[in-house]
Design a protein around this motif. Structure first.
Motif, mmCIF file in Angstrom:
data_model
loop_
_atom_site.group_PDB
_atom_site.id
_atom_site.type_symbol
_atom_site.label_atom_id
_atom_site.label_comp_id
_atom_site.label_asym_id
_atom_site.label_seq_id
_atom_site.Cartn_x
_atom_site.Cartn_y
_atom_site.Cartn_z
ATOM 1 N N SER A 137 -3.430 4.496 -2.630
ATOM 2 C CA SER A 137 -4.582 5.138 -1.996
ATOM 3 C C SER A 137 -4.116 6.021 -0.856
ATOM 4 C CB SER A 137 -5.549 4.075 -1.470
ATOM 5 O OG SER A 137 -6.613 4.675 -0.748
ATOM 6 N N THR A 180 -3.411 0.905 -9.276
ATOM 7 C CA THR A 180 -3.796 -0.170 -8.366
ATOM 8 C C THR A 180 -4.167 -1.438 -9.128
ATOM 9 O OG1 THR A 180 -4.565 1.346 -6.648
ATOM 10 C CG2 THR A 180 -5.515 -0.874 -6.652
ATOM 11 N N GLN A 194 0.847 5.730 -0.847
ATOM 12 C CA GLN A 194 0.051 6.919 -1.130
ATOM 13 C C GLN A 194 0.303 7.421 -2.549
ATOM 14 O OE1 GLN A 194 0.952 9.798 1.925
ATOM 15 N NE2 GLN A 194 -0.548 8.896 3.332
ATOM 16 N N LEU A 209 0.848 -1.186 0.000
ATOM 17 C CA LEU A 209 0.000 0.000 0.000
ATOM 18 C C LEU A 209 0.887 1.240 0.000
ATOM 19 C CD1 LEU A 209 -2.748 1.466 0.376
ATOM 20 C CD2 LEU A 209 -2.423 1.151 2.851
ATOM 21 N N THR A 249 -1.530 -1.334 -4.158
ATOM 22 C CA THR A 249 -2.674 -0.463 -3.882
ATOM 23 C C THR A 249 -2.175 0.956 -3.673
ATOM 24 O OG1 THR A 249 -3.867 -2.289 -2.833
ATOM 25 C CG2 THR A 249 -4.669 -0.048 -2.404
ATOM 26 N N GLN A 308 0.049 -7.675 -4.961
ATOM 27 C CA GLN A 308 -0.934 -6.595 -4.934
ATOM 28 C C GLN A 308 -0.255 -5.247 -4.741
ATOM 29 O OE1 GLN A 308 -4.491 -6.711 -5.192
ATOM 30 N NE2 GLN A 308 -4.278 -4.473 -5.264
#
Length: 121
Positions: free
Chosen positions: A120, A90, A13, A11, A118, A116
């Motif tokens: 966000s 993503t 930003q 994950l 991501t 994965q």
């Protein structure tokens, strides 16, 4: 038996960076082209970037100038440096390699299990 194992997803930003790796192991005589693909939810898998065994590269228009694909032929490893990441980046990122298992084999395509990514806030 050939295995491709991706790592480096997570994950991040918007505007951030990630570096993906794909390690190839097993019965390998030679590796031809390698590439990164991604699949967003509800969408088809698409090519992100590809690189020949000579180092020639090709990128999807959406990632040009932000992503860099590279490979270390001595380590049988593929990389994807992703900068200035956007939410639309993503998805699950898959490594693909065109591999000749032994001197009597034809090339075959192999896939990793995916990692994965991501983007966000």
């Amino acid at each position: 038996q050939v295995q491709l194992v991706e790592s480096g997803g997570g994950l991040v930003q918007p505007g951030g960076s990630l570096r993906l790796s794909c390690a190839v192991s097993g019965s390998i005589f030679s590796i031809n082209a390698m590439g990164w693909y991604r699949q967003a939810p509800g969408k088809q898998r698409e090519l992100v970037a590809a690189i020949t065994n000579g180092g020639r590269t090709n990128y999807a228009d959406s990632v040009k100038g932000r992503f860099t694909i590279s490979r270390d032929n001595a380590k049988n490893t593929l990389y994807l440096q992703m900068n200035s990441l956007k939410p639309e980046d993503t998805g699950v990122y898959y490594c693909n390699a065109d591999i000749v298992a032994n001197r009597w084999s034809y090339p075959s395509g192999y896939w990793g299990q995916g990692t994965q990514v991501t983007v966000s806030s």
